[in-house]
Design a protein around this motif. Sequence first.
Motif, PDB file in Angstrom:
ATOM      1  N   CYS A 144       5.917  -1.688   4.137  1.00  0.00           N
ATOM      2  CA  CYS A 144       7.193  -1.172   4.646  1.00  0.00           C
ATOM      3  C   CYS A 144       7.102  -0.664   6.077  1.00  0.00           C
ATOM      4  CB  CYS A 144       7.718  -0.057   3.733  1.00  0.00           C
ATOM      5  SG  CYS A 144       6.690   1.432   3.715  1.00  0.00           S
ATOM      6  N   GLY A 145       5.894  -0.544   6.626  1.00  0.00           N
ATOM      7  CA  GLY A 145       5.728  -0.096   7.994  1.00  0.00           C
ATOM      8  C   GLY A 145       5.791   1.409   8.170  1.00  0.00           C
ATOM      9  N   ALA A 146       5.832   2.191   7.083  1.00  0.00           N
ATOM     10  CA  ALA A 146       5.896   3.649   7.193  1.00  0.00           C
ATOM     11  C   ALA A 146       4.610   4.185   7.808  1.00  0.00           C
ATOM     12  CB  ALA A 146       6.128   4.262   5.813  1.00  0.00           C
ATOM     13  N   SER A 147       4.728   5.205   8.675  1.00  0.00           N
ATOM     14  CA  SER A 147       3.574   5.836   9.319  1.00  0.00           C
ATOM     15  C   SER A 147       3.665   7.341   9.134  1.00  0.00           C
ATOM     16  CB  SER A 147       3.527   5.470  10.806  1.00  0.00           C
ATOM     17  OG  SER A 147       4.698   5.922  11.468  1.00  0.00           O
ATOM     18  N   GLY A 148       2.522   7.999   9.333  1.00  0.00           N
ATOM     19  CA  GLY A 148       2.484   9.439   9.182  1.00  0.00           C
ATOM     20  C   GLY A 148       2.581   9.905   7.748  1.00  0.00           C
ATOM     21  N   VAL A 149       2.233   9.034   6.793  1.00  0.00           N
ATOM     22  CA  VAL A 149       2.277   9.380   5.367  1.00  0.00           C
ATOM     23  C   VAL A 149       0.921   9.049   4.757  1.00  0.00           C
ATOM     24  CG1 VAL A 149       4.762   8.984   5.196  1.00  0.00           C
ATOM     25  CG2 VAL A 149       3.167   7.090   4.779  1.00  0.00           C
ATOM     26  N   PRO A 150       0.587   9.651   3.616  1.00  0.00           N
ATOM     27  CA  PRO A 150      -0.677   9.289   2.948  1.00  0.00           C
ATOM     28  C   PRO A 150      -0.703   7.814   2.578  1.00  0.00           C
ATOM     29  CG  PRO A 150       0.220  11.317   2.041  1.00  0.00           C
ATOM     30  CD  PRO A 150       1.282  10.745   2.931  1.00  0.00           C
ATOM     31  N   LEU A 151      -1.837   7.179   2.817  1.00  0.00           N
ATOM     32  CA  LEU A 151      -1.990   5.746   2.571  1.00  0.00           C
ATOM     33  C   LEU A 151      -3.070   5.505   1.527  1.00  0.00           C
ATOM     34  CD1 LEU A 151      -1.861   4.450   6.255  1.00  0.00           C
ATOM     35  CD2 LEU A 151       0.009   4.464   4.596  1.00  0.00           C
ATOM     36  N   ASN A 152      -2.873   4.450   0.749  1.00  0.00           N
ATOM     37  CA  ASN A 152      -3.845   4.007  -0.253  1.00  0.00           C
ATOM     38  C   ASN A 152      -4.357   2.620   0.104  1.00  0.00           C
ATOM     39  OD1 ASN A 152      -1.845   5.367  -2.935  1.00  0.00           O
ATOM     40  ND2 ASN A 152      -3.391   6.385  -1.728  1.00  0.00           N
ATOM     41  N   ILE A 153      -5.538   2.276  -0.433  1.00  0.00           N
ATOM     42  CA  ILE A 153      -6.055   0.917  -0.318  1.00  0.00           C
ATOM     43  C   ILE A 153      -5.471   0.094  -1.468  1.00  0.00           C
ATOM     44  CG2 ILE A 153      -8.108  -0.532  -0.407  1.00  0.00           C
ATOM     45  CD1 ILE A 153      -9.668   1.678   0.862  1.00  0.00           C
ATOM     46  N   ASP A 154      -4.841  -1.014  -1.144  1.00  0.00           N
ATOM     47  CA  ASP A 154      -4.202  -1.857  -2.147  1.00  0.00           C
ATOM     48  C   ASP A 154      -4.792  -3.260  -2.089  1.00  0.00           C
ATOM     49  OD1 ASP A 154      -2.132  -2.351  -4.172  1.00  0.00           O
ATOM     50  OD2 ASP A 154      -1.310  -3.706  -2.661  1.00  0.00           O
ATOM     51  N   HIS A 155      -4.860  -3.907  -3.250  1.00  0.00           N
ATOM     52  CA  HIS A 155      -5.311  -5.296  -3.349  1.00  0.00           C
ATOM     53  C   HIS A 155      -4.093  -6.220  -3.224  1.00  0.00           C
ATOM     54  CE1 HIS A 155      -8.631  -3.096  -5.207  1.00  0.00           C
ATOM     55  NE2 HIS A 155      -9.399  -4.158  -4.970  1.00  0.00           N
ATOM     56  N   ILE A 156      -4.143  -7.140  -2.279  1.00  0.00           N
ATOM     57  CA  ILE A 156      -3.044  -8.097  -2.141  1.00  0.00           C
ATOM     58  C   ILE A 156      -2.917  -8.911  -3.425  1.00  0.00           C
ATOM     59  CG2 ILE A 156      -2.135 -10.006  -0.784  1.00  0.00           C
ATOM     60  CD1 ILE A 156      -3.736  -8.984   1.587  1.00  0.00           C
ATOM     61  N   ARG A 157      -4.015  -9.504  -3.858  1.00  0.00           N
ATOM     62  CA  ARG A 157      -4.085 -10.123  -5.170  1.00  0.00           C
ATOM     63  C   ARG A 157      -4.701  -9.096  -6.105  1.00  0.00           C
ATOM     64  NH1 ARG A 157      -0.551 -14.047  -4.305  1.00  0.00           N
ATOM     65  NH2 ARG A 157      -1.257 -15.664  -2.860  1.00  0.00           N
ATOM     66  N   ALA A 158      -3.927  -8.602  -7.048  1.00  0.00           N
ATOM     67  CA  ALA A 158      -4.401  -7.530  -7.923  1.00  0.00           C
ATOM     68  C   ALA A 158      -5.647  -7.962  -8.684  1.00  0.00           C
ATOM     69  CB  ALA A 158      -3.297  -7.133  -8.895  1.00  0.00           C
ATOM     70  N   ARG A 159      -6.515  -7.012  -8.903  1.00  0.00           N
ATOM     71  CA  ARG A 159      -7.738  -7.329  -9.662  1.00  0.00           C
ATOM     72  C   ARG A 159      -7.403  -7.774 -11.072  1.00  0.00           C
ATOM     73  NH1 ARG A 159     -11.640  -2.419  -9.342  1.00  0.00           N
ATOM     74  NH2 ARG A 159     -12.887  -3.858 -10.574  1.00  0.00           N
ATOM     75  N   ALA A 160      -6.299  -7.279 -11.610  1.00  0.00           N
ATOM     76  CA  ALA A 160      -5.883  -7.713 -12.945  1.00  0.00           C
ATOM     77  C   ALA A 160      -5.505  -9.187 -12.973  1.00  0.00           C
ATOM     78  CB  ALA A 160      -4.706  -6.866 -13.423  1.00  0.00           C
ATOM     79  N   ARG A 161      -5.206  -9.769 -11.797  1.00  0.00           N
ATOM     80  CA  ARG A 161      -4.856 -11.189 -11.700  1.00  0.00           C
ATOM     81  C   ARG A 161      -5.949 -12.012 -11.038  1.00  0.00           C
ATOM     82  NH1 ARG A 161       0.530 -12.311 -12.640  1.00  0.00           N
ATOM     83  NH2 ARG A 161       1.871 -10.496 -12.945  1.00  0.00           N
ATOM     84  N   GLY A 162      -7.164 -11.494 -11.048  1.00  0.00           N
ATOM     85  CA  GLY A 162      -8.305 -12.237 -10.512  1.00  0.00           C
ATOM     86  C   GLY A 162      -8.653 -11.932  -9.075  1.00  0.00           C
ATOM     87  N   GLY A 163      -7.991 -10.948  -8.445  1.00  0.00           N
ATOM     88  CA  GLY A 163      -8.322 -10.574  -7.073  1.00  0.00           C
ATOM     89  C   GLY A 163      -9.679  -9.899  -6.970  1.00  0.00           C
TER      90      GLY A 163
END
Length: 381
Positions: A144-163
């Motif tokens: 979403c382009g939000a800045s100045g907020v807490p950020l998490n590391i996310d998997h583009i391809r979720a590990r549940a789907r083989g990422g």
Amino acid sequence: MFVLSRDGLPLMPCHPARARALLARGRAAVARHTPFTIRLKDRRRADAEVSGVELRIDPGSRGTGLALTETRSRMSPDGEAVTVRRGLVAIELRHRGPQIHQAMVRRAGYRRRRRSAGLRYRPPRFTNRVRRPGWLAPSRCAYCGASGVPLNIDHIRARARGGTDRPANLLLACVPCNQAKAARPVEDFLAHRPGRLAAVLDRLRPSLGDSAAMNATRARLILGLEGTGLPVRSWPASLTSANRTSAGLAKSHTLDALCVGPLGLGEGGAIVRRATSVYVFAATGRGSYARTTPDRYGFPRLLRPRQKRHQGFASGDLVRATVRKGRWAGVRTGRVSVRSTGRHSVATPLGRFNAAHENLLLLQRADGFTYSWRGESECGE
């Protein structure tokens, strides 16, 4: 059917009807039940003639195709002699790499959970990594382009789907976007933002894991084959693909193996026969070294017995079970999972049942593989 000579060396495979005739006449004996192999009693390897037979191999990181072929000459309609190839036996060998990888990912998940829960365990090794001078952490959500907020590391391809956890599959996302996406495909999550979706998918570079595995094993494979003393020739994968396309064959490891080597398609050569059924040899290993069974958090739940063989049987052995009464009454063949009590579990294509060890007959020791059949039309990538 596979055939061995009297001195235990491989010979030309034969048709099942021919194998039954040899067994009925007493000229051969069963050497192995799975895959079914007979051993001739009256012929040695030196007395047999095997000409024009070649083993063609299409190695891969997850599976390897093997094709036993016979090369013959025949007359073309123009009266010229051309070389044709006949497929005799097709084998697909499935490796244990994905299975081992999943076990290592599961073990790493246990470690991460214990660390996040503040339980006693060794500290993470990545805390000692240093960053280059002038490095600045990203501070903007990739979704979403939000800045100045807490950020998490996310998997583009979720590990549940083989990422995987490779850097190309990771990006930063704010907490709302991370929770909203969850394990959904990124194409669905950003369907209403095509520009942002294109930028995210541009990060997903193809993995080079399979190529790296093949580069590491190709030279070793050729060296091992040369150790047999037989002539060995290598063939580029691009030419194999071209042969398969020209012959109009589907994509599979076994059909790729059938197309390894020069075909002479422009000179009248062709593949005139291919195996309709494929042996599938799946590597399963010879058991586990673990002496405990973990729970879902990775902590020991119960102890496993230190010995792997009970009442003369080990898990994975091929047995014939004779059950005299009950739902599973009859004679069935399957793989056994042993228990120290002596009442073992037998897995068959129709299901799993329990049988006392007195009612089991050992047919073949476990060799770390499972064997099955599939049709060539069921092939895939």
